[in-house]
Structures are given as structure tokens and as C-alpha cells.
Write an enzyme that holds these catalytic residues in place. Structure first.
Site, PDB file in Angstrom:
ATOM      1  N   ASP A  11       7.785   4.237  43.646  1.00  0.00           N
ATOM      2  CA  ASP A  11       9.152   3.906  43.213  1.00  0.00           C
ATOM      3  C   ASP A  11       9.562   4.860  42.093  1.00  0.00           C
ATOM      4  OD1 ASP A  11       9.156   1.725  44.991  1.00  0.00           O
ATOM      5  OD2 ASP A  11       8.069   0.494  43.538  1.00  0.00           O
ATOM      6  N   ASN A  45      -1.838  -5.580  40.684  1.00  0.00           N
ATOM      7  CA  ASN A  45      -0.974  -4.665  39.947  1.00  0.00           C
ATOM      8  C   ASN A  45      -1.864  -3.528  39.442  1.00  0.00           C
ATOM      9  OD1 ASN A  45       0.596  -3.288  38.137  1.00  0.00           O
ATOM     10  ND2 ASN A  45       1.436  -5.116  37.162  1.00  0.00           N
ATOM     11  N   GLU A  53      -1.796  -3.050  46.600  1.00  0.00           N
ATOM     12  CA  GLU A  53      -0.360  -3.256  46.771  1.00  0.00           C
ATOM     13  C   GLU A  53       0.013  -4.556  46.067  1.00  0.00           C
ATOM     14  OE1 GLU A  53       2.513  -1.801  48.195  1.00  0.00           O
ATOM     15  OE2 GLU A  53       3.325  -3.727  47.560  1.00  0.00           O
TER      16      GLU A  53
HETATM   17  N1  SAM Z   1       2.799   4.333  49.732  1.00  0.00           N
HETATM   18  C1  SAM Z   1       3.603   3.601  50.704  1.00  0.00           C
HETATM   19  C2  SAM Z   1       4.298   4.546  51.636  1.00  0.00           C
HETATM   20  O1  SAM Z   1       4.343   5.751  51.334  1.00  0.00           O
HETATM   21  O2  SAM Z   1       4.793   4.087  52.672  1.00  0.00           O
HETATM   22  C3  SAM Z   1       4.609   2.675  50.023  1.00  0.00           C
HETATM   23  C4  SAM Z   1       5.676   3.343  49.203  1.00  0.00           C
HETATM   24  S1  SAM Z   1       6.781   2.178  48.442  1.00  0.00           S
HETATM   25  C5  SAM Z   1       8.210   3.092  48.103  1.00  0.00           C
HETATM   26  C6  SAM Z   1       6.015   1.900  46.871  1.00  0.00           C
HETATM   27  C7  SAM Z   1       5.018   0.758  46.947  1.00  0.00           C
HETATM   28  O3  SAM Z   1       4.325   0.616  45.704  1.00  0.00           O
HETATM   29  C8  SAM Z   1       5.681  -0.574  47.233  1.00  0.00           C
HETATM   30  O4  SAM Z   1       5.063  -1.153  48.365  1.00  0.00           O
HETATM   31  C9  SAM Z   1       5.437  -1.388  45.966  1.00  0.00           C
HETATM   32  O5  SAM Z   1       5.316  -2.776  46.222  1.00  0.00           O
HETATM   33  C10 SAM Z   1       4.153  -0.769  45.457  1.00  0.00           C
HETATM   34  N2  SAM Z   1       3.939  -0.938  44.006  1.00  0.00           N
HETATM   35  C11 SAM Z   1       4.837  -0.717  43.030  1.00  0.00           C
HETATM   36  N3  SAM Z   1       4.297  -0.964  41.819  1.00  0.00           N
HETATM   37  C12 SAM Z   1       3.014  -1.348  42.045  1.00  0.00           C
HETATM   38  C13 SAM Z   1       1.955  -1.751  41.196  1.00  0.00           C
HETATM   39  N4  SAM Z   1       2.105  -1.783  39.882  1.00  0.00           N
HETATM   40  N5  SAM Z   1       0.764  -2.091  41.759  1.00  0.00           N
HETATM   41  C14 SAM Z   1       0.614  -2.057  43.102  1.00  0.00           C
HETATM   42  N6  SAM Z   1       1.585  -1.682  43.956  1.00  0.00           N
HETATM   43  C15 SAM Z   1       2.769  -1.331  43.443  1.00  0.00           C
END
Ligand code: SAM
Length: 232
Positions: free
Chosen positions: A138, A115, A84
Site C-alpha cells: 500500500d 501485522n 497477511e
Molecule cells: N502482495 C500482494 C500482491 O502483490 O498481490 C498484495 C498487495 S496489496 C496492495 C497489499 C497487501 O498488504 C494487502 O493484502 C494488505 O492487507 C497487506 N498488508 C498491509 N499492511 C500489512 C501489515 N502491516 N501486515 C501484514 N499485511 C499487511
């Protein structure tokens, strides 16, 4: 700088004994999360027995970790790793892991701030992961931001490289347009074959409702779309 965090040069610098300390006889309540509060340094090659990857399940963008904890409960012999990018969210998951470990649970779950679009092959070896989960990523609706989507042809090749033969990738979203994107790119990819009998897959059932985002969609009576593919 809060937006910068260390990463390993390669997987020989990753110390899995700090993530799954019980397995290695270390203090299970000490956290290494790669956040400001719980830093990690990746400067030396660690002992080979510590750097040999033991992760089975990878949750990409794990958010508050609901799926990681559900996997831990449902697959006692598997090691789950959440990745995350948001430091505070990672700290939250870390504190939850510590609280559960204090009660004898969650020794097979860990989380790290990174990342995943940049650093996955620096953590994992080729053919090492059994399952990769991408839950409610996202959507990045604008065309100019499509390259920021966590599923794209280049990253799918990376996911395939890291998965074991017959390993599975799971993508779930409440955004139909994004689901169509997932289907389009996964079905086109030479290393993946769509799994038809998704109902037979217990992990696919689990991702439906165990993530925080999935539960929110449920409360709002939204739709959910899922695709599961196997590495060929
Ligand atoms: N999977 C979780 C859920 O279903 O509850 C979280 C969904 S949330 C809409 C998307 C997550 O992906 C966010 O917590 C965001 O910070 C993380 N995220 C986005 N881009 C990322 C990246 N490049 N590397 C790691 N995490 C990432």
C-alpha cells in the site's frame, strides 16, 4: 474483536509443524491460520524440533497468495511463508493451500494472519531467512502516513537482521513515487547493497507477474518498478 489476534511472545512459541505438517508427519489438511475460523494459541513453548525455523522465503503482505504458490512451484526444496493482515484473505489462501495439498502440492507453503510491522522478530530468528518479498505494498501517499509504509529505515534494519548473510530483499510497485522511496531508503541503509544484474535473479522475474496485484497492473498496462538488494 476481529481486529485483535494472538501473536507469539517469541519464536519458541511458533509451531512450524502446524504450518508444514507433512514434513513432521501430521495431518496436512488441518489449517492453522490465526484467523477467527482457524485460530492459533501461543501460550506454551513448543517442542524445540517444531519451533526451529524452517522458512526460507517470506512474502510480506501476501494478499491472495499468488507469489507464494509460484515460489512453491519454482523452488521445490524451499519453504515459503505468507503473512497477511486481512483475516478473510488469509482464510482464502488457507483454503487454497488445503485444496492443493489434497492433490499432493503446496506442502511447502503456509500463511498466517499477522501485522508484519509489529511481530516479525517474534516469528523468525536472526540470520534465518533467505529472501523477503514486498510486492505492491500500500503506497500511503500522504506524508503523515509515511510511517505506515512497510519499507522504512527501522523496518529495513529488522528485515536485515532476519535475513541470512547475502539474503535478498525484493520490492516491486507500480507507484513510481513509492519506488523512489524504496530506492532512497534501501540505498542509504548500511546493511543493504543494490543488486545490479536483476535479470539474472529468477525470483525477481517471478514477482513481476505472479502476484494478483501484479497481474492487475499488467491488465491495466501500468508500469512496474523493482529494486532488489542483498544483505552485506
Ligand atoms: N502482495 C500482494 C500482491 O502483490 O498481490 C498484495 C498487495 S496489496 C496492495 C497489499 C497487501 O498488504 C494487502 O493484502 C494488505 O492487507 C497487506 N498488508 C498491509 N499492511 C500489512 C501489515 N502491516 N501486515 C501484514 N499485511 C499487511
Amino acid at each position: 474483536n476481529e481486529t485483535l489476534f494472538p501473536y507469539p511472545l517469541n519464536y519458541n512459541q511458533v509451531d512450524w509443524s502446524s504450518h508444514y505438517p507433512k514434513k513432521f508427519g501430521k495431518d496436512p489438511l488441518k489449517l492453522y491460520l490465526n484467523t477467527l475460523e482457524y485460530p492459533i494459541t501461543y501460550d506454551d513453548q513448543v517442542k524445540p524440533e517444531y519451533s526451529e525455523s524452517i522458512v526460507d522465503f517470506l512474502d510480506i503482505g501476501c494478499g491472495f497468495g499468488g507469489l507464494c504458490f509460484a515460489l512453491s512451484e519454482n523452488y521445490p526444496d524451499k519453504y515459503t511463508f505468507g503473512m497477511e493482515i486481512r483475516g478473510k484473505v488469509v482464510n482464502f489462501v488457507g483454503e487454497k493451500i488445503r485444496a492443493l495439498r489434497d492433490e499432493g502440492q503446496a506442502h511447502d507453503v503456509s500463511v498466517i494472519r499477522t501485522n508484519t510491522m509489529r511481530h516479525l522478530p517474534q516469528y523468525f530468528r536472526k540470520n534465518s531467512l533467505e529472501k523477503i518479498f514486498i510486492c505492491f505494498p500500500d503506497p500511503h501517499f500522504k506524508k503523515k502516513n509515511f510511517r505506515r509504509r512497510i519499507v522504512n529505515p527501522g523496518l529495513l534494519s529488522e528485515y536485515a537482521y532476519l535475513l541470512k548473510p547475502s539474503g535478498r530483499i525484493y520490492c516491486i510497485t507500480d507507484v513510481e513515487e513509492l519506488h523512489n522511496w524504496h530506492v532512497q531508503h534501501l540505498e542509504k541503509h548500511k546493511m543493504f547493497k543494490r543488486v545490479q544484474d536483476v535479470e539474472q535473479d529468477s525470483a525477481a522475474k517471478l514477482i513481476w507477474n505472479s502476484t494478483e496485484e501484479g497481474q492487475k497492473v499488467e491488465r491495466n498496462k501500468g508500469s512496474k518498478f523493482i529494486i532488489v538488494c542483498e544483505k552485506v
